[in-house]
Design a protein around this motif. Sequence first.
Motif, PDB file in Angstrom:
ATOM      1  N   ASP A 145      -6.203 -17.082   5.479  1.00  0.00           N
ATOM      2  CA  ASP A 145      -5.249 -16.039   4.185  1.00  0.00           C
ATOM      3  C   ASP A 145      -5.858 -16.937   3.181  1.00  0.00           C
ATOM      4  OD1 ASP A 145      -3.144 -14.672   2.988  1.00  0.00           O
ATOM      5  OD2 ASP A 145      -3.046 -16.670   1.873  1.00  0.00           O
TER       6      ASP A 145
ATOM      7  N   VAL B 145       7.850  -8.330   5.303  1.00  0.00           N
ATOM      8  CA  VAL B 145       7.095  -7.780   4.535  1.00  0.00           C
ATOM      9  C   VAL B 145       7.895  -7.211   3.271  1.00  0.00           C
ATOM     10  CG1 VAL B 145       5.034  -6.301   4.007  1.00  0.00           C
ATOM     11  CG2 VAL B 145       4.961  -8.242   6.284  1.00  0.00           C
ATOM     12  N   TYR B 146       8.865  -6.716   3.720  1.00  0.00           N
ATOM     13  CA  TYR B 146       9.635  -5.320   3.107  1.00  0.00           C
ATOM     14  C   TYR B 146      10.783  -5.757   3.215  1.00  0.00           C
ATOM     15  CZ  TYR B 146       5.372  -2.028   2.711  1.00  0.00           C
ATOM     16  OH  TYR B 146       4.119  -2.071   3.349  1.00  0.00           O
TER      17      TYR B 146
ATOM     18  N   LEU C 107       3.592 -16.622  -1.967  1.00  0.00           N
ATOM     19  CA  LEU C 107       1.812 -16.446  -2.154  1.00  0.00           C
ATOM     20  C   LEU C 107       1.379 -17.951  -2.290  1.00  0.00           C
ATOM     21  CD1 LEU C 107       2.107 -12.713  -1.966  1.00  0.00           C
ATOM     22  CD2 LEU C 107       2.986 -13.868  -0.164  1.00  0.00           C
TER      23      LEU C 107
ATOM     24  N   ARG D 204       8.691  -5.906   9.645  1.00  0.00           N
ATOM     25  CA  ARG D 204       7.680  -6.707   9.729  1.00  0.00           C
ATOM     26  C   ARG D 204       7.663  -8.480   9.471  1.00  0.00           C
ATOM     27  NH1 ARG D 204       2.768  -2.593   9.862  1.00  0.00           N
ATOM     28  NH2 ARG D 204       4.511  -1.718  11.248  1.00  0.00           N
TER      29      ARG D 204
ATOM     30  N   ARG E 100      -2.981 -16.336   9.044  1.00  0.00           N
ATOM     31  CA  ARG E 100      -1.609 -15.818   8.663  1.00  0.00           C
ATOM     32  C   ARG E 100      -2.178 -15.199   9.805  1.00  0.00           C
ATOM     33  NH1 ARG E 100      -3.573 -11.372   6.262  1.00  0.00           N
ATOM     34  NH2 ARG E 100      -4.602 -12.228   5.069  1.00  0.00           N
ATOM     35  N   GLN E 101      -0.462 -14.678   9.883  1.00  0.00           N
ATOM     36  CA  GLN E 101      -0.232 -13.163  10.927  1.00  0.00           C
ATOM     37  C   GLN E 101       0.830 -11.976  10.589  1.00  0.00           C
ATOM     38  OE1 GLN E 101       0.601 -15.135  14.956  1.00  0.00           O
ATOM     39  NE2 GLN E 101      -1.577 -15.139  15.572  1.00  0.00           N
ATOM     40  N   THR E 102       0.092 -11.130  11.304  1.00  0.00           N
ATOM     41  CA  THR E 102       1.159 -10.213  10.666  1.00  0.00           C
ATOM     42  C   THR E 102       1.795  -9.399  11.994  1.00  0.00           C
ATOM     43  OG1 THR E 102       0.309  -9.661   8.951  1.00  0.00           O
ATOM     44  CG2 THR E 102       2.116  -7.691   9.040  1.00  0.00           C
TER      45      THR E 102
ATOM     46  N   GLN F 256       5.744 -12.001   8.336  1.00  0.00           N
ATOM     47  CA  GLN F 256       4.000 -12.753   8.584  1.00  0.00           C
ATOM     48  C   GLN F 256       4.081 -14.152   8.323  1.00  0.00           C
ATOM     49  OE1 GLN F 256       2.529 -11.236   4.013  1.00  0.00           O
ATOM     50  NE2 GLN F 256       1.440 -10.156   5.755  1.00  0.00           N
TER      51      GLN F 256
ATOM     52  N   ARG G  50       4.774  -7.236  13.899  1.00  0.00           N
ATOM     53  CA  ARG G  50       6.016  -6.122  13.941  1.00  0.00           C
ATOM     54  C   ARG G  50       6.703  -6.164  15.291  1.00  0.00           C
ATOM     55  NH1 ARG G  50       3.812   0.012  15.238  1.00  0.00           N
ATOM     56  NH2 ARG G  50       5.341  -0.325  16.626  1.00  0.00           N
TER      57      ARG G  50
ATOM     58  N   GLY H 123     -10.072 -13.762   4.423  1.00  0.00           N
ATOM     59  CA  GLY H 123     -10.329 -12.665   4.907  1.00  0.00           C
ATOM     60  C   GLY H 123     -10.467 -12.078   6.229  1.00  0.00           C
TER      61      GLY H 123
ATOM     62  N   TYR I  82      -6.237 -14.227  10.321  1.00  0.00           N
ATOM     63  CA  TYR I  82      -6.506 -14.047   9.404  1.00  0.00           C
ATOM     64  C   TYR I  82      -6.263 -14.986   8.733  1.00  0.00           C
ATOM     65  CZ  TYR I  82      -6.514  -9.363  10.748  1.00  0.00           C
ATOM     66  OH  TYR I  82      -6.351  -8.140  11.449  1.00  0.00           O
TER      67      TYR I  82
ATOM     68  N   GLN J  52      -1.778  -8.609   0.991  1.00  0.00           N
ATOM     69  CA  GLN J  52      -2.493  -9.063   2.400  1.00  0.00           C
ATOM     70  C   GLN J  52      -2.937  -7.476   2.827  1.00  0.00           C
ATOM     71  OE1 GLN J  52       0.701  -9.800   1.752  1.00  0.00           O
ATOM     72  NE2 GLN J  52       0.514 -11.953   2.596  1.00  0.00           N
ATOM     73  N   ASP J  53      -4.367  -7.945   3.243  1.00  0.00           N
ATOM     74  CA  ASP J  53      -5.589  -6.707   3.906  1.00  0.00           C
ATOM     75  C   ASP J  53      -4.680  -5.694   4.865  1.00  0.00           C
ATOM     76  OD1 ASP J  53      -6.865  -8.052   2.558  1.00  0.00           O
ATOM     77  OD2 ASP J  53      -8.111  -8.613   4.043  1.00  0.00           O
ATOM     78  N   GLU J  54      -3.399  -5.905   5.553  1.00  0.00           N
ATOM     79  CA  GLU J  54      -3.134  -5.718   7.111  1.00  0.00           C
ATOM     80  C   GLU J  54      -2.193  -5.230   6.674  1.00  0.00           C
ATOM     81  OE1 GLU J  54      -3.493  -8.932   6.717  1.00  0.00           O
ATOM     82  OE2 GLU J  54      -2.564  -9.547   8.024  1.00  0.00           O
ATOM     83  N   VAL J  55      -1.134  -5.662   5.026  1.00  0.00           N
ATOM     84  CA  VAL J  55      -0.344  -4.760   4.639  1.00  0.00           C
ATOM     85  C   VAL J  55      -1.026  -3.885   3.917  1.00  0.00           C
ATOM     86  CG1 VAL J  55       1.490  -5.512   2.752  1.00  0.00           C
ATOM     87  CG2 VAL J  55       1.010  -6.955   4.682  1.00  0.00           C
TER      88      VAL J  55
END
Lengths: 1150, 338
Positions: free
Chosen positions: A885, A729-730, A718, A784, A904-906, A786, A908, A833, A883, B98-101
């Motif tokens: 970052d 993410v996880y 990060l 998920r 940043r993109q998250t 990023q 699914r 953000g 977003y 992060q905000d989304e998470v």
Amino acid sequence: MAEKDSGRHPDSSFNDLLQPVYQGKGLTDPIKTAEDKWLLLPAFLKVKGLVKQHLDSFNYFVNVDIKKIVKANERVVSDVDPEFYLKYLDIRVGMPQRREQNSLNTNIHPQECRLRDLTYAAPVFVDVEYTRGKKIVIRKGLEIGRMPIMLRSARCVLTGKDEKEMANLMECPLDPGGYFIVNGTEKVILVQEQLSKNRIIVEADEKKGIFQASVTSSTHERKSKTYILTKHSKIYLKHNSISEDIPIVLALKACGIPSDFEILQLVAGADSRYQEAFSINMEECAKLNIFTQQQALEYIGSKVKTSRRPMSPRLTPLQEGLEALANTVIAHITVNDLDFREKAIYMAIMTRRVLMAMVNPQLVDDRDYVGNKRLELAGQLLSLLFEDLFKKFNSDFKTSIDKVLKKPNRTSEFDALMNITIHSNNITTGMNRAISTGNWSLKRFKMERAGVTHVLSRLSYISALGMMTRISSQFEKTRKVSGPRSLQPSQFGMLCPSDTPEGEACGLVKNLALMTHITTDDEEEPIKKLAYVLGVEDISTITGHELHSPGAYGIFLNGTLLGIARAPMKFVTRFRNLRRKGRVSAFISFNINHHHKAVHIATDGGRICRPLIIVEKMKSLVLPKHIEALKEGRMAFDDFLKKGIVEYLDVNEENDCNIAIYEHQINNSTTHLEIEPFTVLGAVAGLIPYPHHNQSPRNTYQCAMGKQAIGAIAYNQLQRIDTLLYLMVYPQQPMVKTRTIELIQYDKLPAGQNATVAVMSYSGYDIEDALVLNKASIDRGFGRCQVLRKNTTTLKRYSNQTHDRLDGIKKDQNGDPIFKHSILENDGLPGVGEQVSSGMTYVNKQVPTNASDSMLGAPGGPIESYEDYKDSPVVYKNPEPSYIDKVLITASESEQPLVKVLLRQTRRPELGDKFSSRHGQKGVCGIIVQQEDMPFSDSGVCPDIIMNPHGFPSRMTVGKMIELVSGKAGVLDGSLQYGTAFGGSKIEDMSKILIEKGYSYSGKDMLTSGISGECLQAYIFFGPIYYQKLKHMVLDKMHARARGPRAVLTRQPTEGRSRDGGLRLGEMERDCLIAYGASQLLLERLMLSSDAFEVDVCSVCGLMGYNGWCTTCKSAKNVYKLTIPYAAKLLFQELLSMNVAPRLKLDDAF
Amino acid sequence: MAYTKPRNRVGIEHDRVTDVSSTDFPGYYPGEDHSWSIEKFKNHFKVHIEYLNELNSEFDLIGVDPSIANAFRRIMISEIPTLAIEYVYIENNTSIIQDEVLAHRLGLIPLKANPDYMHWFKKDDPEFEPTDYDTLVLHLSAKCTVNPNAPEGTTDPKMLYNNAHVYARDIVYEPQGHQTEWYPDGVTAANPDILIAKLRPGQEIDLSMHCILGIGQDHAKFSPVATASYRLLPTIDIIGEPITGELASKFKSCFPKGVVAINSKGEAVVKDARKDTVSREVLRHPEFEGRVKLGRQRDHFIYCVESTGAIPPDQIFLKSVQLLKKKCEILRKFNLSA
């Protein structure tokens, strides 16, 4: 029964098996094993790390080789002033330093270099002694340039730091190092594989009946290749600098062996077969009337291709011949005082090898044999580069001082050092350029090699690690030869059998196995002395007769004959014992070749070797007590080496050994014991659970896919600002681990998740490897990921004192920012953000309208007014929003302001995203199903993924099934199971756990359909499998267009997704339409929807006019409008411009 | 004596499951009356509650068709409305999450709030303004600081820093309008120990959240159950000669504890088939071939409902019955027989 069998097998070897004692082992002997000897592996990796080959090589260069290079080029003298000299006394590479000298803290760390686009480099200091006037001056610590430093090497600030100190430097403790940072990008110098230098290779062309022995000589000054080959069964010497092939007898005579008898003895010895085959060559020489050395040298001299420098004096043929023979032919054998004997013997040996191959064609060498290969690492490549740059540096220095010294009267005393620092930039930029472009151009070898360095792939931790163990071959990719690409038996334990790309580089790009070491150069001299002490008769005292006498073995040190030994076995054993006692370096290898009656001692660098346990008197020397000591930390890996119970063997020495894989296989001929069989695989293939149950290509596929898996990249992920970064993410560590996973710490930086998989067909959207995903699982965070993308903006300065600037926000009449600037803050940069969507500006840059002329003369001077700048904003174009970052404002090395924005993109998982298990079974998501529609088991578990069972029969990935059973047992038991290659948790034990916990032994459960609520009629194979999400996502690929941009030249739609291009109706599709006869559709697709264009054609002259007027006929009478493709119109006009007149003949269509 | 399988049995063979569909519909058996009537249903239908506590329950429904049983299960998973965090307004977030998470994590926290008082929030209507009738407002703010009173030499971040871990219990409910009447005890997370984020000194989270009604079909966070499922009651029939002696103990070991017992005669008898997990282990052994018949009772459903904590499990099931009833009434309005 036994009698019957033995009657059927007259072969006595079978009878031996039935004896109570076979090869010194009884059938009932108890087996004593040092369990857990695999613990040696973490001990090995602790000492060496995964990228030790790179680090060792770089350290050797920085500590030893660089000093040797300077020693070899230590004096610089002037052509003008004979009094002047400059001598290098010492050279040192310092610790990495900031270039800005006035900064408070000169220390720099790698992360700063990555973020600020700097080079992680250290100054190179020299101590010099030179004359100033009449005095001799010594200057110490003079900087002559900056050298990029390999991370984690001896000169890196990270060495010896613990996890906490690493964290303070924002560095990941799991990062392997071994790469460079040049201008902010991480660069790896890949390991290069090539044929050994200075060794004789004998090859045969069976069809043409040619046998040849060749040797590539490599010294610091030059590289050349010498051949000794047959032509019409006569033997010749061939070299690039000699225009004609020289008869071998003539060449030997030129080397000072005038007597035919002596030549015959040196080459053929007393063996009549060889004498017969060789005698014809005597005639060849005699025919040319050459009998003395002088005649021979003159003959050779007359054939030498001369490329003299214009200044130098002409040489006589005799001198030419002498020089060619002394310096260019077999260049690595040096000639002192015109004593050619050593070279003559070398040639004689080469000739003998050719003779041997002629008599017995089986006695040729294998090019692909790993023992004949050497690996060239970063250190060696840098040393070649540095030597070239250093020589250039010295010659530049020399010309510049000559210029000054030429002037007769100088105002002040001349200090040569004033000139030396001017050129220091050459070394710095030369190094930087080579590493950042990957072009290695060496003037002295006329070598031009591209693609030596690569950007370190940070797609996943595994891809970075895989890159560090990669070996690229010099072999051409386009050639269709299977030999170099196929798996060599000698690669066992050295190179990974699974990890190679598919396609054109298949088998040419290889990877190191887990427990390999690549040697660095060792001193030859002490070994030579030791050899003489151990009973080698010096070559200079030996005649040809003795050389080939029965029982005498030639002793070769790095391919050069040292002498002979009459008891070679004893000699080798004694030498090996010295090595085990630590008296000579552990990486020196000895091997006996009985075919050539030779003992080879190798001390050179680039050999691949690996550690093995020594077995003596049928017992492994590693005893349980040693392992105990290792566990308690009382012994380290090096202690095993020092004690002489573990040793390194290279490929050639392995040939003299009998290596048992398991302890119970030791018999009375065993010399070594394997540490662990799973070390034959590399780091990437080591991730696969139960690979020994899979079909081989599946493991290869996984090796390619493991590198594309999204996961955790590093602890500092990060903090990094990379061009493109994928993160999960996880992420989870796999339920079914391997020892390798623990060793490379993949469990700490995993790339995947343990998905509960049901192997069944469902919904019909699962054909062709498509997967069914559970929507609730996705809602809860499964898969998920990023995507982080970087944008770099530099604020340039221009020569006329102007520079780029950032502008503020534009506002509408209400005082609110306009839409384009809605996420900007007052400094023209976006807020962290904020969400950026298509069309928004996120760096509001402005450039001066006039960046070339001087503004000083303009009225009002260089005042910045609003008109002087025009907008040059960075606009976000992706339809999917991101977003902000991070925003980084810093300065690069040239002190230009640098703005980096991280977006940043998250995401699914969605339809079409690609997933894969660890067994080369990839698939895309075919449908996402609601949880209530999913089948469920008695305990209420419903799957995350449903996989179609058709994936199994043809792929034969039994390992995946065992992974499922082991994983399920682990879940129920609350333990992690192992799927280590050639070991791991046994399927029987796993089934036992399943039964214990009330499940079927087979891993198949009774499921209930979520749609009908009835039981499924089949038992479903159900359990956890580790799934990787691959980087290929629909969001990055989907593309469609109706109307859009067109190319300027042809007016046809543009190509490719990035240009919003059209979808091509290609030739084959066109063929289909023609065959079907859909002419109107064809017309529409190929012209009307593409580049239809209306032209005016004159039916008289057939040329095109305009506005209804034919310029050729000067008339509007017979001009007709016609629609043709614009490309066709363009073609006609281009033809016209070449003086070809294409004329259209018009006719009524109906 | 030949074994005849009862009609309401699902057969369990070693390699497949037989007779999965029910056959008690009119016309399947010639000459028998299988028409449905409320009286027959009332006679047959039984409910038995095995246990029920705050979060878990197990109960039996006996005498219904799988389609009905499955409908309840599906409704429990996906159609019972609950409250969950849907909108997160982030004032400040300097944590590494992060905000989304962070928003995603917050959304998945089950809330202890009765959804019955709430109305639907019209998400599709851009003009719709949230009111106290449809939106709960929660707030979370945490700031991590160095703990000056940390014991010497400790490395535990929870000791070293204040607010190093942010838990679901740190969420604060801000009652709006009438909500004080409906939620006198406030709204809290069902499980206060859910870890939301980890902070280090200087990092801060400050955000407010809006919770609205939703259903599991839309997002799994609105599902009131961790899982709701059922299984059929297992049956074990020892056929022919009784199994005795050593075989009996082997037979016993093929089932989970308490399923098979050995009686005074040394014969294996089925004590409690309900405890069987249907591992089919007994079918692997050739000595039991033809001596045991496994099966499951097709109209005996053993439900297991695990609540996330928002609604008690018995309420969840009753709501699913209500919902199914409502759906039926809607269907009846259309007069399908016409």
